[in-house]
Design a protein around this motif. Structure first.
Motif, PDB file in Angstrom:
ATOM      1  N   UNK A  46     -46.854  62.713 113.459  1.00  0.00           N
ATOM      2  CA  UNK A  46     -47.868  64.105 112.557  1.00  0.00           C
ATOM      3  C   UNK A  46     -47.164  64.690 111.413  1.00  0.00           C
ATOM      4  N   UNK A  47     -47.691  64.827 110.091  1.00  0.00           N
ATOM      5  CA  UNK A  47     -47.287  66.155 110.183  1.00  0.00           C
ATOM      6  C   UNK A  47     -48.017  66.849 109.683  1.00  0.00           C
ATOM      7  N   UNK A  48     -49.181  67.090 109.999  1.00  0.00           N
ATOM      8  CA  UNK A  48     -50.062  68.035 110.652  1.00  0.00           C
ATOM      9  C   UNK A  48     -50.563  68.310 110.211  1.00  0.00           C
ATOM     10  N   UNK A  49     -51.480  67.947 108.846  1.00  0.00           N
ATOM     11  CA  UNK A  49     -52.303  67.837 107.867  1.00  0.00           C
ATOM     12  C   UNK A  49     -53.883  67.798 107.885  1.00  0.00           C
ATOM     13  N   UNK A  50     -54.400  67.548 110.084  1.00  0.00           N
ATOM     14  CA  UNK A  50     -55.443  67.572 110.085  1.00  0.00           C
ATOM     15  C   UNK A  50     -56.632  66.924 109.343  1.00  0.00           C
ATOM     16  N   UNK A  51     -55.694  65.770 108.685  1.00  0.00           N
ATOM     17  CA  UNK A  51     -56.948  64.929 108.307  1.00  0.00           C
ATOM     18  C   UNK A  51     -57.705  64.209 108.570  1.00  0.00           C
ATOM     19  N   UNK A  52     -57.143  63.496 110.043  1.00  0.00           N
ATOM     20  CA  UNK A  52     -57.287  62.839 111.071  1.00  0.00           C
ATOM     21  C   UNK A  52     -58.462  62.923 111.580  1.00  0.00           C
ATOM     22  N   UNK A  53     -58.978  64.342 112.464  1.00  0.00           N
ATOM     23  CA  UNK A  53     -60.167  64.456 113.086  1.00  0.00           C
ATOM     24  C   UNK A  53     -61.538  64.136 112.167  1.00  0.00           C
ATOM     25  N   UNK A  54     -60.934  64.747 110.667  1.00  0.00           N
ATOM     26  CA  UNK A  54     -62.061  64.549 109.928  1.00  0.00           C
ATOM     27  C   UNK A  54     -62.533  63.079 109.001  1.00  0.00           C
ATOM     28  N   UNK A  55     -61.558  62.491 108.800  1.00  0.00           N
ATOM     29  CA  UNK A  55     -61.813  60.790 108.662  1.00  0.00           C
ATOM     30  C   UNK A  55     -62.139  59.619 109.665  1.00  0.00           C
ATOM     31  N   UNK A  56     -62.654  60.520 111.534  1.00  0.00           N
ATOM     32  CA  UNK A  56     -63.036  59.477 112.266  1.00  0.00           C
ATOM     33  C   UNK A  56     -64.919  59.667 112.343  1.00  0.00           C
ATOM     34  N   UNK A  57     -64.974  58.921 112.270  1.00  0.00           N
ATOM     35  CA  UNK A  57     -66.293  58.634 111.689  1.00  0.00           C
ATOM     36  C   UNK A  57     -66.561  58.926 112.673  1.00  0.00           C
ATOM     37  N   UNK A  58     -66.813  58.611 114.066  1.00  0.00           N
ATOM     38  CA  UNK A  58     -67.010  58.531 115.239  1.00  0.00           C
ATOM     39  C   UNK A  58     -66.705  60.340 116.258  1.00  0.00           C
ATOM     40  N   UNK A  59     -65.951  60.872 115.158  1.00  0.00           N
ATOM     41  CA  UNK A  59     -65.457  61.854 115.973  1.00  0.00           C
ATOM     42  C   UNK A  59     -64.769  61.719 116.938  1.00  0.00           C
ATOM     43  N   UNK A  60     -63.779  60.707 117.149  1.00  0.00           N
ATOM     44  CA  UNK A  60     -63.066  60.133 118.606  1.00  0.00           C
ATOM     45  C   UNK A  60     -61.728  60.861 118.807  1.00  0.00           C
ATOM     46  N   UNK A  61     -61.310  61.099 117.438  1.00  0.00           N
ATOM     47  CA  UNK A  61     -59.317  61.547 117.969  1.00  0.00           C
ATOM     48  C   UNK A  61     -59.998  63.295 118.017  1.00  0.00           C
ATOM     49  N   UNK A  62     -58.648  63.928 118.760  1.00  0.00           N
ATOM     50  CA  UNK A  62     -58.942  65.451 119.708  1.00  0.00           C
ATOM     51  C   UNK A  62     -57.458  65.647 118.618  1.00  0.00           C
ATOM     52  N   UNK A  63     -57.665  67.008 118.342  1.00  0.00           N
ATOM     53  CA  UNK A  63     -56.142  67.358 117.902  1.00  0.00           C
ATOM     54  C   UNK A  63     -56.221  69.046 117.719  1.00  0.00           C
TER      55      UNK A  63
END
Length: 76
Positions: A46-63
């Motif tokens: 992880x490079x801590x860009x914080x894109x993944x929680x916003x990209x997940x259509x179901x909101x399944x990623x906690x960061x």
């Protein structure tokens, strides 16, 4: 001292129902990968860009930002 991931899945089985797999496409450093129909998360990439929680259509990623002393350090 054990390292704990700053990235987690709310429901790991929920990712199996996702058709888009947006986390894999959005993550620039390859944190997310599909292996044998299971999503793997390698938080060390992880490079801590914080894109993944916003990209997940179901909101399944906690960061969360990694705890003090860990994470990416940018030098300028």
């Amino acid at each position: 001292m054990a390292h704990r991931s700053h990235i987690a899945l709310k429901d790991p089985q929920g990712c199996g129902r996702c058709r888009d797999r947006a986390c894999v496409a959005f993550c620039p450093s390859g944190v997310y990968a599909w292996q044998a129909e299971r999503l793997t998360v390698d938080y060390r990439r992880c490079i801590e860009c914080l894109a993944c929680p916003f990209a997940c259509p179901s909101g399944n990623i906690v960061w969360h930002y990694p705890p003090g002393g860990y994470g990416v350090i940018y030098h300028y």
